[in-house]
Design a protein around this motif. Structure first.
Motif, PDB file in Angstrom:
ATOM      1  N   VAL A 256      39.383  38.909  52.284  1.00 20.27           N
ATOM      2  CA  VAL A 256      39.319  39.953  51.290  1.00 20.27           C
ATOM      3  C   VAL A 256      38.975  41.413  51.813  1.00 20.27           C
ATOM      4  N   GLY A 257      39.079  41.328  53.147  1.00 18.54           N
ATOM      5  CA  GLY A 257      38.957  42.853  53.844  1.00 18.54           C
ATOM      6  C   GLY A 257      37.353  43.283  53.506  1.00 18.54           C
ATOM      7  N   ALA A 258      36.583  42.371  53.612  1.00 22.81           N
ATOM      8  CA  ALA A 258      35.066  43.001  53.011  1.00 22.81           C
ATOM      9  C   ALA A 258      34.392  43.720  54.270  1.00 22.81           C
TER      10      ALA A 258
ATOM     11  N   ASN B 297      32.247  45.806  52.195  1.00 19.58           N
ATOM     12  CA  ASN B 297      32.590  45.800  50.834  1.00 19.58           C
ATOM     13  C   ASN B 297      31.762  44.503  50.118  1.00 19.58           C
ATOM     14  N   PHE B 298      30.516  44.662  49.365  1.00 17.37           N
ATOM     15  CA  PHE B 298      29.870  43.692  49.139  1.00 17.37           C
ATOM     16  C   PHE B 298      30.531  42.906  48.014  1.00 17.37           C
ATOM     17  N   SER B 299      31.063  43.529  47.009  1.00 16.87           N
ATOM     18  CA  SER B 299      31.651  42.725  46.079  1.00 16.87           C
ATOM     19  C   SER B 299      32.844  42.085  46.167  1.00 16.87           C
ATOM     20  N   ALA B 300      33.842  42.679  47.157  1.00 18.53           N
ATOM     21  CA  ALA B 300      34.994  41.749  47.692  1.00 18.53           C
ATOM     22  C   ALA B 300      34.214  40.536  48.180  1.00 18.53           C
ATOM     23  N   CYS B 301      33.188  40.499  49.191  1.00 12.04           N
ATOM     24  CA  CYS B 301      32.776  39.258  49.463  1.00 12.04           C
ATOM     25  C   CYS B 301      32.044  38.226  48.562  1.00 12.04           C
ATOM     26  N   TYR B 302      31.341  38.760  47.584  1.00  8.17           N
ATOM     27  CA  TYR B 302      30.721  38.067  46.652  1.00  8.17           C
ATOM     28  C   TYR B 302      31.603  37.670  45.667  1.00  8.17           C
TER      29      TYR B 302
ATOM     30  N   VAL C 202      39.620  37.765  43.656  1.00  7.44           N
ATOM     31  CA  VAL C 202      39.527  39.063  43.395  1.00  7.44           C
ATOM     32  C   VAL C 202      39.273  39.658  41.940  1.00  7.44           C
ATOM     33  N   VAL C 203      38.454  41.099  41.927  1.00 13.29           N
ATOM     34  CA  VAL C 203      38.355  41.738  41.021  1.00 13.29           C
ATOM     35  C   VAL C 203      39.827  42.524  40.605  1.00 13.29           C
ATOM     36  N   PRO C 204      40.464  42.758  39.494  1.00 10.25           N
ATOM     37  CA  PRO C 204      41.742  43.537  39.311  1.00 10.25           C
ATOM     38  C   PRO C 204      41.563  44.981  39.834  1.00 10.25           C
TER      39      PRO C 204
ATOM     40  N   LYS D 157      44.188  35.620  42.853  1.00 10.87           N
ATOM     41  CA  LYS D 157      43.698  35.145  41.417  1.00 10.87           C
ATOM     42  C   LYS D 157      42.827  36.214  41.048  1.00 10.87           C
ATOM     43  N   GLN D 158      43.133  36.958  39.919  1.00  6.59           N
ATOM     44  CA  GLN D 158      42.074  38.082  39.310  1.00  6.59           C
ATOM     45  C   GLN D 158      41.015  37.414  38.536  1.00  6.59           C
ATOM     46  N   VAL D 159      39.992  37.888  38.858  1.00  7.14           N
ATOM     47  CA  VAL D 159      38.820  37.275  38.132  1.00  7.14           C
ATOM     48  C   VAL D 159      37.896  38.473  37.521  1.00  7.14           C
ATOM     49  N   ARG D 160      37.109  38.237  36.727  1.00 11.74           N
ATOM     50  CA  ARG D 160      36.222  39.259  36.012  1.00 11.74           C
ATOM     51  C   ARG D 160      35.249  39.750  37.160  1.00 11.74           C
ATOM     52  N   ASN D 161      34.828  41.048  36.985  1.00 12.23           N
ATOM     53  CA  ASN D 161      33.635  41.462  37.773  1.00 12.23           C
ATOM     54  C   ASN D 161      32.449  40.788  37.374  1.00 12.23           C
ATOM     55  N   SER D 162      31.760  40.109  38.333  1.00 13.34           N
ATOM     56  CA  SER D 162      30.584  39.287  37.871  1.00 13.34           C
ATOM     57  C   SER D 162      29.435  39.961  38.322  1.00 13.34           C
ATOM     58  N   LEU D 163      29.451  41.321  38.767  1.00 11.81           N
ATOM     59  CA  LEU D 163      28.169  42.027  39.049  1.00 11.81           C
ATOM     60  C   LEU D 163      27.801  43.091  37.860  1.00 11.81           C
ATOM     61  N   ILE D 164      27.621  42.437  36.725  1.00  8.62           N
ATOM     62  CA  ILE D 164      27.758  43.278  35.694  1.00  8.62           C
ATOM     63  C   ILE D 164      26.003  43.548  35.350  1.00  8.62           C
ATOM     64  N   PRO D 165      25.721  44.831  35.376  1.00  8.42           N
ATOM     65  CA  PRO D 165      24.130  45.556  35.168  1.00  8.42           C
ATOM     66  C   PRO D 165      23.752  44.974  33.723  1.00  8.42           C
ATOM     67  N   THR D 166      22.400  44.791  33.640  1.00  6.62           N
ATOM     68  CA  THR D 166      21.712  44.514  32.470  1.00  6.62           C
ATOM     69  C   THR D 166      20.761  45.631  32.354  1.00  6.62           C
ATOM     70  N   SER D 167      20.598  46.642  33.089  1.00  9.02           N
ATOM     71  CA  SER D 167      19.680  47.908  32.972  1.00  9.02           C
ATOM     72  C   SER D 167      20.385  48.827  33.655  1.00  9.02           C
ATOM     73  N   ILE D 168      19.760  50.092  33.015  1.00  9.40           N
ATOM     74  CA  ILE D 168      20.530  51.248  33.757  1.00  9.40           C
ATOM     75  C   ILE D 168      20.051  51.528  35.266  1.00  9.40           C
ATOM     76  N   ARG D 169      18.829  50.813  35.612  1.00  2.62           N
ATOM     77  CA  ARG D 169      18.273  50.709  36.918  1.00  2.62           C
ATOM     78  C   ARG D 169      19.091  50.128  37.718  1.00  2.62           C
ATOM     79  N   GLY D 170      19.637  48.727  37.086  1.00  2.22           N
ATOM     80  CA  GLY D 170      20.488  47.993  37.738  1.00  2.22           C
ATOM     81  C   GLY D 170      21.860  48.528  38.039  1.00  2.22           C
ATOM     82  N   PHE D 171      22.281  49.523  36.960  1.00  3.31           N
ATOM     83  CA  PHE D 171      23.580  50.246  37.039  1.00  3.31           C
ATOM     84  C   PHE D 171      23.642  51.125  38.483  1.00  3.31           C
ATOM     85  N   LEU D 172      22.436  51.883  38.372  1.00  2.00           N
ATOM     86  CA  LEU D 172      22.423  52.932  39.414  1.00  2.00           C
ATOM     87  C   LEU D 172      22.268  52.064  40.826  1.00  2.00           C
ATOM     88  N   GLY D 173      21.154  51.286  40.952  1.00  2.00           N
ATOM     89  CA  GLY D 173      21.073  50.637  42.199  1.00  2.00           C
ATOM     90  C   GLY D 173      22.053  49.663  42.705  1.00  2.00           C
TER      91      GLY D 173
END
Length: 447
Positions: free
Chosen positions: A207-209, A217-222, A314-316, A334-350
């Motif tokens: 995935v070229g992570a 590229n953490f999200s590519a590996c994950y 991969v994420v589209p 195969k395209q899949v949804r991003n599974s790193l969805i934050p549940t807090s603003i702190r999580g979004f920024l971090g």
């Protein structure tokens, strides 16, 4: 008189205490004795780190939360069988991961039990799973084994983000034990990095992570390698829930994928790749074939993994999708949804550095000011320029786009549970500046 005084257990303990010589628990133990104990239990190498070591300062709070009296961390490694990890049959590699992981946990527990017999309290967090999943998608592990191992002199991190032991290479799994006493001698990091920077991990990653310049590229590996763990599993569950019937489900999930999920549920979650570990030639015990017959090594170890026909998740519109299509056209994307969805603003920024798509940020030079109100109130500055990401607290510089949003509404928007148009109409999300920059921002963090 205490209400416990007449209890048989209390009476037995007090009688025994009175008849035995007083033993004052030691506050310090001999490092050589402890090392011998760990090696006898089955560890292949071991090092000791004090809780106040600067290299693990960012972990201190979590470590003490798991085991408050921690004074010393025992870091140890167990070797894996290299050829199993290198096999293109990933069932073989995963069996090695699982077997060695179980061995690490068994050894850690055995060491803690022996220390307890000597009056020393200890705690052994899991090598991998289980973790504190009530904190997901935030930090779910109690101890980050990699930085502890580096601090304990058991290796250095390679560009593939794995610890490379100077002798065993990266074919190791790590364990950490927390104990309540000091040790006479502590270890320091080794003074060189065993990583050869040969870039074989770069060429093998599907995935070229891993980039040649060290970018990861953490999200590519994950998204791909951990497809059947945590977020990827949740995405599969949502696919099941959203399917009207079995026919619709079968259109989205192949029979092989369903069987693979069953296998992970039954026998432990399987990694889809880990090719970076498989091809790494670093380490005194490992390097000989790479040095003596490099072409044959690449042909035998690297090429089969590159040539393997397989599904890549991969994420589209992500960097990974573009990379696989260009570099490995014979692999099925195969395209899949991003599974790193934050549940807090702190999580979004971090979490933004983990999901930032460097290649999709080309040409973007902008400053974003975020103002979150409501349940979570905070201000932040996000700067994207020269394909880099910078996040600062507060508002710095002059914004090209200022975004004011109700925190709950913003999180629902990220989770695709809220239509942004309605949020704008209701003024739950407001913008000031060049709106096209919002689209450019979204390209850097595809969902």
């Amino acid at each position: 008189m205490s209400k416990f005084d007449e209890h048989p257990t209390v009476k037995h303990w007090r009688k025994q205490e009175a008849s035995e010589a007083k033993i004052i628990p030691s506050t310090q133990i001999d490092a050589q004795w402890l090392r011998h104990l760990c090696l006898e239990a089955g560890a292949d190498d071991v090092g000791f780190v004090e809780i106040d070591r600067p290299e693990i300062a960012d972990q201190r709070q979590d470590i003490l939360a798991a085991f408050p009296p921690t004074k010393t961390l025992i870091s140890f490694v167990c070797r894996m069988n290299r050829e199993n990890v290198r096999s293109p049959a990933r069932s073989v590699a995963n069996l090695e991961f699982h077997s060695t992981g179980d061995e690490v946990n068994h050894i850690a527990r055995q060491i803690v039990a022996e220390l307890e017999r000597h009056g020393i309290r200890g705690c052994n967090p899991a090598m991998g799973f289980p973790m504190e999943m009530n904190k997901f998608p935030g930090k779910v592990w109690s101890v980050s084994h990699k930085p502890v191992a580096v601090a304990a002199g058991l290796g250095q991190m390679g560009i593939h983000r794995l610890v490379i032991h100077p002798k065993f290479g990266n074919f190791i799994l790590l364990g950490t034990i927390l104990i309540d006493v000091n040790v006479t001698t502590y270890h320091q990091p080794i003074d060189y990095n065993p990583c050869l920077e040969c870039k074989l991990c770069v060429s093998a990653c599907p995935v070229g992570a891993i980039s040649a310049d060290g970018h990861f590229n953490f999200s590519a590996c994950y998204t791909h390698n951990y497809r059947e763990f945590m977020g990827g599993f949740t995405d599969w569950v949502e696919t099941v829930v959203e399917s009207k019937d079995r026919h619709e489900y079968r259109q989205q999930v192949s029979a092989a994928e369903s069987a693979s999920v069953w296998q992970s549920l039954s026998y432990g979650a399987n990694y889809k790749a880990a090719y970076c570990m498989a091809v790494c030639p670093a380490g005194e015990d490992v390097i000989a074939p790479f040095l003596i017959r490099r072409k044959e090594f690449i042909q035998e170890v690297v090429k089969p993994l590159q040539a393997k026909e397989e599904t890549i998740y991969v994420v589209p519109n992500s960097d990974a999708e573009a990379y696989v299509t260009r570099r490995f056209p014979h692999k099925q994307v195969k395209q899949v949804r991003n599974s790193l969805i934050p549940t807090s603003i702190r999580g979004f920024l971090g979490g933004m550095p983990l999901t930032f798509q460097r290649e999709h940020s080309k040409g973007l030079n902008a400053i974003y000011h975020f103002t979150f109100i409501g349940a979570e109130s905070c201000k932040a500055t996000v700067i994207i320029r020269h394909q880099t990401l910078e996040i600062q607290n507060g508002h710095l510089g002059t914004a090209n786009l200022a975004i004011t949003a109700d925190s709950k509404t913003w999180l629902k928007f990220l989770a695709k549970e809220q239509n942004i148009v309605w949020a704008i109409v209701r003024r739950q999300i407001r913008f000031q500046g060049q709106l096209r920059l919002l689209l450019d921002f979204g390209k850097c963090f595809p969902q």
